[in-house]
Design a protein around this motif. Structure first.
Motif, mmCIF file in Angstrom:
data_model
loop_
_atom_site.group_PDB
_atom_site.id
_atom_site.type_symbol
_atom_site.label_atom_id
_atom_site.label_comp_id
_atom_site.label_asym_id
_atom_site.label_seq_id
_atom_site.Cartn_x
_atom_site.Cartn_y
_atom_site.Cartn_z
ATOM 1 N N UNK A 1 9.731 -1.018 -22.362
ATOM 2 C CA UNK A 1 8.757 -0.096 -21.637
ATOM 3 C C UNK A 1 8.073 -1.170 -20.660
ATOM 4 N N UNK A 2 7.113 -1.984 -21.293
ATOM 5 C CA UNK A 2 6.273 -3.007 -20.361
ATOM 6 C C UNK A 2 6.809 -3.563 -19.181
ATOM 7 N N UNK A 3 8.191 -4.098 -19.441
ATOM 8 C CA UNK A 3 8.928 -4.909 -18.368
ATOM 9 C C UNK A 3 9.350 -3.872 -17.557
ATOM 10 N N UNK A 4 9.852 -2.806 -17.807
ATOM 11 C CA UNK A 4 10.238 -1.713 -16.837
ATOM 12 C C UNK A 4 9.008 -1.064 -15.771
ATOM 13 N N UNK A 5 8.041 -1.116 -16.566
ATOM 14 C CA UNK A 5 6.793 -0.419 -15.803
ATOM 15 C C UNK A 5 6.425 -1.576 -14.775
ATOM 16 N N UNK A 6 6.453 -2.802 -15.346
ATOM 17 C CA UNK A 6 5.844 -4.010 -14.475
ATOM 18 C C UNK A 6 6.787 -3.841 -13.129
ATOM 19 N N UNK A 7 8.099 -3.730 -13.359
ATOM 20 C CA UNK A 7 9.101 -3.982 -12.257
ATOM 21 C C UNK A 7 9.119 -2.683 -11.421
ATOM 22 N N UNK A 8 8.467 -1.568 -11.737
ATOM 23 C CA UNK A 8 8.659 -0.376 -11.075
ATOM 24 C C UNK A 8 8.016 -0.421 -9.801
ATOM 25 N N UNK A 9 8.869 0.291 -8.714
ATOM 26 C CA UNK A 9 8.286 0.338 -7.486
ATOM 27 C C UNK A 9 8.595 1.597 -6.855
ATOM 28 N N UNK A 10 7.745 2.405 -6.302
ATOM 29 C CA UNK A 10 8.265 3.785 -5.960
ATOM 30 C C UNK A 10 7.797 3.751 -4.220
ATOM 31 N N UNK A 11 8.759 4.535 -3.572
ATOM 32 C CA UNK A 11 8.429 4.460 -2.081
ATOM 33 C C UNK A 11 8.191 6.024 -1.628
ATOM 34 N N UNK A 12 7.473 6.123 -0.741
ATOM 35 C CA UNK A 12 7.256 7.390 -0.154
ATOM 36 C C UNK A 12 7.183 7.443 1.261
ATOM 37 N N UNK A 13 7.690 8.633 1.968
ATOM 38 C CA UNK A 13 7.525 8.564 3.351
ATOM 39 C C UNK A 13 6.920 10.080 3.587
ATOM 40 N N UNK A 14 6.771 10.374 4.596
ATOM 41 C CA UNK A 14 5.707 11.564 5.019
ATOM 42 C C UNK A 14 6.790 12.499 5.345
ATOM 43 N N UNK A 15 6.283 13.818 4.815
ATOM 44 C CA UNK A 15 7.372 14.957 4.665
ATOM 45 C C UNK A 15 7.719 15.356 6.380
ATOM 46 N N UNK A 16 6.861 14.656 7.088
ATOM 47 C CA UNK A 16 7.202 15.276 8.575
ATOM 48 C C UNK A 16 8.116 14.193 9.321
ATOM 49 N N UNK A 17 8.812 13.513 8.427
ATOM 50 C CA UNK A 17 9.994 12.816 9.076
ATOM 51 C C UNK A 17 9.338 11.295 9.824
ATOM 52 N N UNK A 18 8.288 11.305 10.014
ATOM 53 C CA UNK A 18 7.410 10.027 10.724
ATOM 54 C C UNK A 18 8.352 8.773 9.995
ATOM 55 N N UNK A 19 8.516 7.792 10.383
ATOM 56 C CA UNK A 19 9.218 6.543 10.155
ATOM 57 C C UNK A 19 8.364 5.638 9.574
ATOM 58 N N UNK A 20 7.661 5.888 8.679
ATOM 59 C CA UNK A 20 6.740 5.008 7.785
ATOM 60 C C UNK A 20 7.094 5.244 6.401
ATOM 61 N N UNK A 21 7.139 4.074 5.659
ATOM 62 C CA UNK A 21 7.502 3.989 4.361
ATOM 63 C C UNK A 21 6.465 3.119 3.657
ATOM 64 N N UNK A 22 5.899 3.575 2.421
ATOM 65 C CA UNK A 22 4.910 2.744 1.726
ATOM 66 C C UNK A 22 5.496 2.318 0.152
ATOM 67 N N UNK A 23 5.462 1.295 -0.098
ATOM 68 C CA UNK A 23 5.683 0.971 -1.650
ATOM 69 C C UNK A 23 4.361 0.839 -2.483
ATOM 70 N N UNK A 24 4.581 1.489 -3.756
ATOM 71 C CA UNK A 24 3.551 1.370 -4.808
ATOM 72 C C UNK A 24 4.057 0.784 -5.994
ATOM 73 N N UNK A 25 3.062 -0.086 -6.621
ATOM 74 C CA UNK A 25 3.502 -0.312 -8.003
ATOM 75 C C UNK A 25 3.203 0.489 -8.959
ATOM 76 N N UNK A 26 3.415 0.378 -10.253
ATOM 77 C CA UNK A 26 3.206 1.222 -11.294
ATOM 78 C C UNK A 26 1.603 1.972 -11.549
ATOM 79 N N UNK A 27 0.653 1.165 -10.829
ATOM 80 C CA UNK A 27 -0.552 1.442 -10.865
ATOM 81 C C UNK A 27 -0.943 2.186 -9.822
ATOM 82 N N UNK A 28 -0.040 2.546 -8.772
ATOM 83 C CA UNK A 28 -0.418 3.282 -7.458
ATOM 84 C C UNK A 28 -1.068 2.157 -6.285
ATOM 85 N N UNK A 29 -1.017 0.789 -6.902
ATOM 86 C CA UNK A 29 -1.541 -0.122 -5.798
ATOM 87 C C UNK A 29 -0.457 -0.367 -4.599
#
Length: 150
Positions: free
Chosen positions: A35-63
């Motif tokens: 679990x710890x290894x999977x959490x450390x490697x976790x990356x989550x991507x987000x794009x605005x719902x309006x379709x703007x071509x901006x993408x952010x990537x966060x780590x497991x802590x929301x950083x």
């Protein structure tokens, strides 16, 4: 563990019981390490719902790990780009509870107390997840998240 409640028919049976306890503890350690290894490697991507071509990537802590501003967004004014980044960040943050919960279910099992604790903590940190009963309305999900991580 209280010894007065245990009854063994000999030393070999007692040693077998201890071996079973140790094996269970070792298995739990392996699950926690997975679990710890999977959490450390976790990356989550987000794009605005309006379709703007901006993408952010966060780590497991929301950083914030990365921000990509596409060509269309780059031609907008700074305030519009900032709003798009915040909206993309909010989308990614809302995904974190479900992703962390999924990793916990894989490692510890769906009914485990540890899994429930991870889900509870992630929802407290990042807001309700996308699952049923999260208490998050469609209006809430369209607004950027506010506040700080704790």
């Amino acid at each position: 563990m209280r010894s007065e409640g245990l009854r063994f028919r000999g030393a070999e049976e007692a040693l077998d019981a201890v071996d079973a306890i140790v094996a269970g503890a070792e298995a739990e350690v392996r699950r926690a390490e997975q679990y710890a290894a999977a959490v450390t490697a976790l990356r989550v991507h987000g794009r605005p719902a309006d379709g703007t071509d901006v993408t952010v990537t966060l780590d497991h802590a929301g950083g914030l790990v990365d921000v990509v501003v596409g060509r269309r967004a780059a031609t907008q004014e700074g305030a519009a780009v900032a709003r798009a980044v915040l909206a993309a960040n909010a989308v990614a943050r809302r995904r974190l509870p479900a992703l962390l919960g999924g990793l916990a279910r894989e490692a510890f099992g769906p009914g485990a107390a540890t899994t429930a604790h991870v889900l509870q903590h992630a929802e407290r940190m990042f807001g309700g997840g996308a699952g049923a009963g999260s208490g998050t309305s469609a209006d809430d999900r369209s607004r950027p998240a506010t506040g700080v991580l704790r």
